[in-house]
Design a protein around this motif. Structure first.
Motif, PDB file in Angstrom:
ATOM      1  N   UNK A 149     -15.337  -1.298   0.346  1.00 42.92           N
ATOM      2  CA  UNK A 149     -14.821   0.083   0.380  1.00 42.92           C
ATOM      3  C   UNK A 149     -13.917   0.297   1.582  1.00 42.92           C
ATOM      4  N   UNK A 150     -14.329  -0.191   2.723  1.00 44.99           N
ATOM      5  CA  UNK A 150     -13.525  -0.031   3.936  1.00 44.99           C
ATOM      6  C   UNK A 150     -12.174  -0.701   3.775  1.00 44.99           C
ATOM      7  N   UNK A 151     -12.174  -1.919   3.286  1.00 46.14           N
ATOM      8  CA  UNK A 151     -10.915  -2.656   3.117  1.00 46.14           C
ATOM      9  C   UNK A 151     -10.024  -1.990   2.055  1.00 46.14           C
ATOM     10  N   UNK A 152     -10.612  -1.549   0.969  1.00 44.28           N
ATOM     11  CA  UNK A 152      -9.815  -0.922  -0.092  1.00 44.28           C
ATOM     12  C   UNK A 152      -9.208   0.389   0.379  1.00 44.28           C
ATOM     13  N   UNK A 153      -9.922   1.136   1.163  1.00 46.44           N
ATOM     14  CA  UNK A 153      -9.401   2.422   1.656  1.00 46.44           C
ATOM     15  C   UNK A 153      -8.374   2.231   2.775  1.00 46.44           C
ATOM     16  N   UNK A 154      -8.444   1.101   3.425  1.00 45.17           N
ATOM     17  CA  UNK A 154      -7.471   0.790   4.487  1.00 45.17           C
ATOM     18  C   UNK A 154      -6.106   0.598   3.887  1.00 45.17           C
ATOM     19  N   UNK A 174      -2.655   1.656  -6.505  1.00 44.78           N
ATOM     20  CA  UNK A 174      -3.259   1.507  -7.842  1.00 44.78           C
ATOM     21  C   UNK A 174      -4.430   0.522  -7.793  1.00 44.78           C
ATOM     22  N   UNK A 175      -4.245  -0.578  -7.077  1.00 46.05           N
ATOM     23  CA  UNK A 175      -5.314  -1.576  -6.966  1.00 46.05           C
ATOM     24  C   UNK A 175      -6.531  -0.979  -6.269  1.00 46.05           C
ATOM     25  N   UNK A 176      -6.286  -0.212  -5.203  1.00 44.75           N
ATOM     26  CA  UNK A 176      -7.398   0.413  -4.480  1.00 44.75           C
ATOM     27  C   UNK A 176      -8.164   1.364  -5.398  1.00 44.75           C
ATOM     28  N   UNK A 177      -7.432   2.138  -6.170  1.00 43.53           N
ATOM     29  CA  UNK A 177      -8.084   3.073  -7.093  1.00 43.53           C
ATOM     30  C   UNK A 177      -8.929   2.328  -8.128  1.00 43.53           C
ATOM     31  N   UNK A 178      -8.505   1.125  -8.492  1.00 50.71           N
ATOM     32  CA  UNK A 178      -9.257   0.347  -9.481  1.00 50.71           C
ATOM     33  C   UNK A 178     -10.504  -0.297  -8.889  1.00 50.71           C
ATOM     34  N   UNK A 179     -10.434  -0.729  -7.618  1.00 52.45           N
ATOM     35  CA  UNK A 179     -11.566  -1.470  -7.056  1.00 52.45           C
ATOM     36  C   UNK A 179     -12.577  -0.587  -6.325  1.00 52.45           C
ATOM     37  N   UNK A 180     -12.179   0.577  -5.879  1.00 55.04           N
ATOM     38  CA  UNK A 180     -13.120   1.446  -5.153  1.00 55.04           C
ATOM     39  C   UNK A 180     -14.362   1.745  -5.996  1.00 55.04           C
ATOM     40  N   UNK A 181     -14.229   2.083  -7.288  1.00 56.62           N
ATOM     41  CA  UNK A 181     -15.446   2.309  -8.086  1.00 56.62           C
ATOM     42  C   UNK A 181     -16.340   1.069  -8.185  1.00 56.62           C
ATOM     43  N   UNK A 192     -13.829 -10.743  -7.129  1.00 58.24           N
ATOM     44  CA  UNK A 192     -12.466 -10.588  -7.634  1.00 58.24           C
ATOM     45  C   UNK A 192     -11.810  -9.351  -7.019  1.00 58.24           C
ATOM     46  N   UNK A 193     -12.591  -8.281  -6.824  1.00 59.88           N
ATOM     47  CA  UNK A 193     -12.059  -7.071  -6.207  1.00 59.88           C
ATOM     48  C   UNK A 193     -11.683  -7.319  -4.746  1.00 59.88           C
ATOM     49  N   UNK A 194     -12.503  -8.080  -4.026  1.00 56.18           N
ATOM     50  CA  UNK A 194     -12.171  -8.432  -2.639  1.00 56.18           C
ATOM     51  C   UNK A 194     -10.868  -9.226  -2.580  1.00 56.18           C
ATOM     52  N   UNK A 195     -10.727 -10.162  -3.487  1.00 58.57           N
ATOM     53  CA  UNK A 195      -9.515 -10.987  -3.521  1.00 58.57           C
ATOM     54  C   UNK A 195      -8.304 -10.108  -3.849  1.00 58.57           C
ATOM     55  N   UNK A 196      -8.464  -9.180  -4.776  1.00 55.77           N
ATOM     56  CA  UNK A 196      -7.369  -8.283  -5.144  1.00 55.77           C
ATOM     57  C   UNK A 196      -6.915  -7.445  -3.953  1.00 55.77           C
TER      58      UNK A 196
END
Length: 91
Positions: A86-91, A68-75, A43-47
C-alpha cells in the motif's frame, strides 16, 4: 516466492541508483516468476516497481499509467493486509 520479492526489491535499488536497464531485467524475471506462481500480491509488487521504472525512463504517459496501476493494485494490497505494498502503491 522469495526470489520474486528479492528481485522486486533489487529493482527498486537499481532504479534509485540509475541502473535502469538492470532494473528492467530484474523486473522481467520477477514478472515471469510471479505469473508462473499465480501470486497476485507479488505480481502487484512487481507492477508497482515497473511503474517506477517507467517514470524514471521518462516514458510518455508514465504518470497516468502509474496512477491506473496504483488504482488496480491498492485493493489487492488492502484485501491482503499488505502495508508495504500500500505504501509503495500510494507513493
Amino acid at each position: 516466492t522469495r526470489r520474486i520479492v528479492l528481485l522486486a526489491d533489487l529493482s527498486g535499488a537499481l532504479i534509485e541508483s540509475g541502473r535502469l536497464d538492470d532494473a528492467g531485467r530484474a523486473l522481467d524475471e520477477a514478472e515471469r516468476l510471479a505469473a508462473a506462481a499465480d501470486d497476485r500480491r507479488l505480481a502487484a509488487h512487481v507492477l508497482v516497481q515497473r511503474q517506477f521504472l517507467r517514470i524514471f525512463h521518462g516514458e510518455e504517459g508514465g504518470l497516468e499509467e502509474a496512477a491506473r496501476a496504483a488504482a488496480a493494485v491498492i485493493p489487492v494490497f488492502e484485501r491482503l493486509g499488505d502495508d508495504l505494498g500500500l505504501c509503495r502503491a500510494r507513493r
